[in-house]
Design an enzyme around this catalytic site. Structure first.
Site, PDB file in Angstrom:
ATOM      1  N   ALA A  11      -3.746  38.917  81.565  1.00  0.00           N
ATOM      2  CA  ALA A  11      -3.927  39.484  83.010  1.00  0.00           C
ATOM      3  C   ALA A  11      -3.380  37.258  83.240  1.00  0.00           C
ATOM      4  CB  ALA A  11      -5.074  39.494  83.971  1.00  0.00           C
ATOM      5  N   ARG A  16       0.580  27.115  82.466  1.00  0.00           N
ATOM      6  CA  ARG A  16       0.780  25.619  82.066  1.00  0.00           C
ATOM      7  C   ARG A  16       1.759  25.912  80.797  1.00  0.00           C
ATOM      8  NH1 ARG A  16      -4.728  23.986  78.235  1.00  0.00           N
ATOM      9  NH2 ARG A  16      -5.003  26.498  79.807  1.00  0.00           N
ATOM     10  N   GLN A  76      -5.574  44.451  86.185  1.00  0.00           N
ATOM     11  CA  GLN A  76      -6.791  43.565  87.316  1.00  0.00           C
ATOM     12  C   GLN A  76      -5.950  43.092  88.458  1.00  0.00           C
ATOM     13  OE1 GLN A  76      -7.888  40.082  85.046  1.00  0.00           O
ATOM     14  NE2 GLN A  76     -10.192  40.296  85.697  1.00  0.00           N
ATOM     15  N   ASN A 172     -17.203  30.014  70.559  1.00  0.00           N
ATOM     16  CA  ASN A 172     -16.375  31.598  70.481  1.00  0.00           C
ATOM     17  C   ASN A 172     -15.263  31.669  70.283  1.00  0.00           C
ATOM     18  OD1 ASN A 172     -16.646  33.783  71.644  1.00  0.00           O
ATOM     19  ND2 ASN A 172     -16.624  33.517  73.471  1.00  0.00           N
ATOM     20  N   LYS A 337      29.808  41.314  61.648  1.00  0.00           N
ATOM     21  CA  LYS A 337      28.974  42.345  63.308  1.00  0.00           C
ATOM     22  C   LYS A 337      29.031  43.381  62.559  1.00  0.00           C
ATOM     23  CE  LYS A 337      30.655  43.789  66.390  1.00  0.00           C
ATOM     24  NZ  LYS A 337      31.242  44.231  67.552  1.00  0.00           N
ATOM     25  N   ASN A 363      39.287  43.560  48.558  1.00  0.00           N
ATOM     26  CA  ASN A 363      39.124  42.018  48.112  1.00  0.00           C
ATOM     27  C   ASN A 363      40.172  41.271  49.690  1.00  0.00           C
ATOM     28  OD1 ASN A 363      39.440  38.762  48.289  1.00  0.00           O
ATOM     29  ND2 ASN A 363      39.280  39.137  46.118  1.00  0.00           N
ATOM     30  N   ASN A 372      39.048  43.559  66.999  1.00  0.00           N
ATOM     31  CA  ASN A 372      38.137  44.842  66.764  1.00  0.00           C
ATOM     32  C   ASN A 372      38.476  45.426  68.506  1.00  0.00           C
ATOM     33  OD1 ASN A 372      36.789  42.263  67.509  1.00  0.00           O
ATOM     34  ND2 ASN A 372      34.863  43.824  67.269  1.00  0.00           N
ATOM     35  N   ARG A 426      55.449  40.115  58.223  1.00  0.00           N
ATOM     36  CA  ARG A 426      55.579  38.900  58.313  1.00  0.00           C
ATOM     37  C   ARG A 426      57.361  38.314  58.807  1.00  0.00           C
ATOM     38  NH1 ARG A 426      53.143  37.447  53.283  1.00  0.00           N
ATOM     39  NH2 ARG A 426      54.806  37.964  52.036  1.00  0.00           N
TER      40      ARG A 426
HETATM   41  C1  UD1 Z   1     -13.200  31.551  76.687  1.00  0.00           C
HETATM   42  C2  UD1 Z   1     -14.224  32.508  76.506  1.00  0.00           C
HETATM   43  C3  UD1 Z   1     -14.943  31.079  75.490  1.00  0.00           C
HETATM   44  C4  UD1 Z   1     -14.588  31.313  74.543  1.00  0.00           C
HETATM   45  C5  UD1 Z   1     -12.604  30.776  74.837  1.00  0.00           C
HETATM   46  C6  UD1 Z   1     -11.579  30.412  73.688  1.00  0.00           C
HETATM   47  C7  UD1 Z   1     -15.262  33.419  78.931  1.00  0.00           C
HETATM   48  C8  UD1 Z   1     -16.207  33.727  79.528  1.00  0.00           C
HETATM   49  N1  UD1 Z   1     -15.459  32.048  78.074  1.00  0.00           N
HETATM   50  O1  UD1 Z   1     -13.117  30.880  77.747  1.00  0.00           O
HETATM   51  O2  UD1 Z   1     -16.434  31.211  75.705  1.00  0.00           O
HETATM   52  O3  UD1 Z   1     -14.389  29.954  73.873  1.00  0.00           O
HETATM   53  O4  UD1 Z   1     -12.294  31.630  75.773  1.00  0.00           O
HETATM   54  O5  UD1 Z   1     -10.322  30.435  74.040  1.00  0.00           O
HETATM   55  O6  UD1 Z   1     -15.468  33.872  78.157  1.00  0.00           O
HETATM   56  N2  UD1 Z   1      -8.099  36.655  81.612  1.00  0.00           N
HETATM   57  C9  UD1 Z   1      -7.320  37.498  82.320  1.00  0.00           C
HETATM   58  N3  UD1 Z   1      -9.011  38.152  83.788  1.00  0.00           N
HETATM   59  C10 UD1 Z   1      -9.404  37.710  83.981  1.00  0.00           C
HETATM   60  C11 UD1 Z   1      -9.507  35.861  83.035  1.00  0.00           C
HETATM   61  C12 UD1 Z   1      -9.364  35.795  82.256  1.00  0.00           C
HETATM   62  O7  UD1 Z   1      -7.028  38.841  81.607  1.00  0.00           O
HETATM   63  O8  UD1 Z   1      -9.832  37.361  85.040  1.00  0.00           O
HETATM   64  C13 UD1 Z   1      -7.839  36.388  80.272  1.00  0.00           C
HETATM   65  C14 UD1 Z   1      -6.659  35.511  80.497  1.00  0.00           C
HETATM   66  O9  UD1 Z   1      -5.274  35.847  80.259  1.00  0.00           O
HETATM   67  C15 UD1 Z   1      -6.977  35.224  78.809  1.00  0.00           C
HETATM   68  C16 UD1 Z   1      -8.335  35.560  78.239  1.00  0.00           C
HETATM   69  O10 UD1 Z   1      -8.811  36.091  79.624  1.00  0.00           O
HETATM   70  O11 UD1 Z   1      -6.125  35.811  77.797  1.00  0.00           O
HETATM   71  C17 UD1 Z   1      -9.582  34.004  78.153  1.00  0.00           C
HETATM   72  O12 UD1 Z   1      -9.271  33.885  79.718  1.00  0.00           O
HETATM   73  P1  UD1 Z   1      -9.653  32.387  80.158  1.00  0.00           P
HETATM   74  O13 UD1 Z   1      -9.464  32.082  81.291  1.00  0.00           O
HETATM   75  O14 UD1 Z   1      -8.886  31.446  78.881  1.00  0.00           O
HETATM   76  O15 UD1 Z   1     -10.879  31.774  79.494  1.00  0.00           O
HETATM   77  P2  UD1 Z   1     -11.850  30.495  78.783  1.00  0.00           P
HETATM   78  O16 UD1 Z   1     -12.033  29.906  80.115  1.00  0.00           O
HETATM   79  O17 UD1 Z   1     -10.182  30.227  78.222  1.00  0.00           O
END
Ligand code: UD1
Ligand code: MG
Length: 449
Positions: A11, A16, A76, A172, A337, A363, A372, A426
């Site tokens: 979501a 960035r 979401q 994590n 192609k 050939n 074409n 030709r």
């Molecule tokens: C999250 C983890 C962190 C971990 C890190 C690894 C949590 C709270 N933290 O942090 O422990 O080390 O990832 O990269 O989970 N997303 C949604 N909806 C939301 C929020 C996020 O779909 O409401 C999706 C984002 O698009 C992304 C993923 O969930 O793909 C992670 O979200 P992000 O905000 O990047 O979490 P981090 O702060 O990086």
């Protein structure tokens, strides 16, 4: 074990990336990041998928469904944290007894082996499994916390961590698995947002599970495969890691890559045994190279098939629908192609073969063009077995060159040529004896003599 479900979080807008395209649709080795995640889940035997997307992300849903047609898509509305995102997919796991694995759509390098290891831990009795990694720079990641018996007791997010916790480097990855959907629902219901970001953290599920006396475990992975892509430069890092894997795989399957760093594969490139690939070759999606074929330098191939022992290039372009049979040859500055080149046929120099069939052992001379397209529609050219097309001929489609027929060099062929006939179109050559000598004389002598 009942069927596992992958909940893929996608979501996030990915600001960035500075892109109009949602982040997870940016490509790696010819496929969107999201597709890589779904493929990894599929190859690990996680056949069910639930995709969580943000509003206005129909394209993300579509891309997901093209890889996992049975996936369920959930919206979401507002991004309130990873626990909230997982909650959006609750109808897919709600009270189910099967395991749920939470994946991120922007972590495209995750390997099926690691997912299998996670499933293995659940099988072996774990209730909650986190994929962790040792970070050289842990900034921004959640830190894994352990009790005095080395049991995983919680995850602390960077913004909520004490100085001592920030010094921890075991992090994590974000990927987490739960023994059952019902258990996950129960944990999520208890997660609040009293934290620095005012978000609902999925990571809080770990401490809750631990306090309930459930078994929480960590599967370690290398940092590389859990690399999250947030920017174009991270995308390029992920691409180069992915290419390294694809090159290694091609070599392990028995292909020689003279300069691996200069060969670019797609996620689905199929390369046979004893294939020889020279430097600077690009494989767009949909390419199959059969055993013993040679791809010489500077070729571009897309949605095409190269038969066993065939030779391509240098500097050839095989576009969608090019099919070279065993032992066919397509040489320098040749474009093919939507055309078949049959066994042993040769198209070696400066030629365009489009919407055509080239018969066995035919050939095709240098500079031959299948015309074409008339500006409105495309037409086919059929060249028979053993036919010989002289250099610099234009074959104006629709047209057929019969088996064993000859086309004289420089001809423009717009009518069918019967088998074994010679076609010439030709102007007849004429010679004027002494003309040049006389011309020189009239212009004041021969400057070259
Ligand atoms: C999250 C983890 C962190 C971990 C890190 C690894 C949590 C709270 N933290 O942090 O422990 O080390 O990832 O990269 O989970 N997303 C949604 N909806 C939301 C929020 C996020 O779909 O409401 C999706 C984002 O698009 C992304 C993923 O969930 O793909 C992670 O979200 P992000 O905000 O990047 O979490 P981090 O702060 O990086
Ligand atoms: Mg992140």
């Amino acid at each position: 074990m009942t069927q596992a479900l992958a909940v893929v979080l996608a979501a996030g807008k990915g600001t960035r990336m500075k892109s109009d395209l949602p982040k997870v649709l940016h490509q790696l080795a010819g496929a969107p990041m999201l597709a890589h995640v779904l493929m990894a889940a599929g190859s690990a035997g996680v056949s069910r998928a639930a995709l969580v997307v943000g509003s206005g992300m129909d394209a993300v849903a579509e891309a997901g469904l093209s890889v996992a047609p049975d996936a369920q898509v959930f919206l979401q509305q507002e991004q309130m944290g990873t626990a909230d995102a997982v909650k959006a997919a609750a109808p897919a796991y709600g009270s189910a007894s099967g395991p749920v694995i939470v994946l991120y759509g922007d972590t495209p390098l995750l390997r099926p082996e690691t997912l299998r290891a996670v499933l293995g831990e659940l099988d072996a009795g774990a209730d909650l499994v986190v994929i962790g990694f040792e970070a050289a720079d842990p900034t921004g990641y959640g830190r894994l916390l352990f009790d005095d018996k080395s049991r995983l007791s919680g995850i602390r997010e960077e913004k909520d961590a004490t100085t001592a916790e920030r010094a921890l480097t075991l992090c994590n990855s974000g990927i987490m698995a739960f023994r059952s959907g019902a258990g996950l629902s129960g944990l999520i219901a208890r997660i609040g947002n009293e934290n620095a970001k005012r978000e609902f953290y999925l990571t809080d599920a770990v401490a809750l599970a631990y306090q309930d006396g459930l078994q929480t475990r960590v599967v370690l992975s290398n940092g590389e495969e859990v690399l999250g892509v947030n920017s174009r430069s991270e995308l390029s890092v992920a691409e180069s890691l992915m290419q390294r894997r694809l090159r290694t795989a091609a070599m392990e399957q028995g292909a020689t890559l003279v300069a691996p760093d200069t060969v670019f594969f797609s996620f689905d490139t199929v390369v046979g045994r004893d294939v020889f690939i020279e430097p600077n070759v690009f494989f767009a999606p949909g390419v199959v190279i059969e055993d013993g074929a040679t791809i010489r330098g500077f070729c571009h191939l897309e949605k095409c098939q190269v038969g066993a022992g065939a030779k391509v290039g240098p500097f050839a372009r095989l576009r969608p629908g090019a099919q070279l049979a065993a032992g066919a040859q397509v040489g320098n500055f040749v474009e093919v192609k939507n055309a078949t080149v049959a066994e042993g046929a040769k198209v070696n120099h400066l030629t365009y073969i489009g919407d055509a069939s080239v018969g066995p052992k035919a050939n095709i001379g240098a500079g031959t063009i299948t015309c074409n397209y008339d500006g409105f529609a495309k037409y086919r050219t059929e060249i028979g077995a053993g036919a010989f097309v002289g250099s610099n001929s234009s074959l104006v489609a629709p047209v057929k060159i019969g088996d064993g027929a000859y086309v004289g060099s420089g001809s423009v062929i717009s009518k069918d040529v019967p088998n074994d006939a010679l076609a010439l179109s030709r102007p007849k050559q004429e010679e004027r004896l002494g003309w040049a000598e006389k011309a020189r004389h009239e212009r004041g002598g021969d400057k070259s003599k």
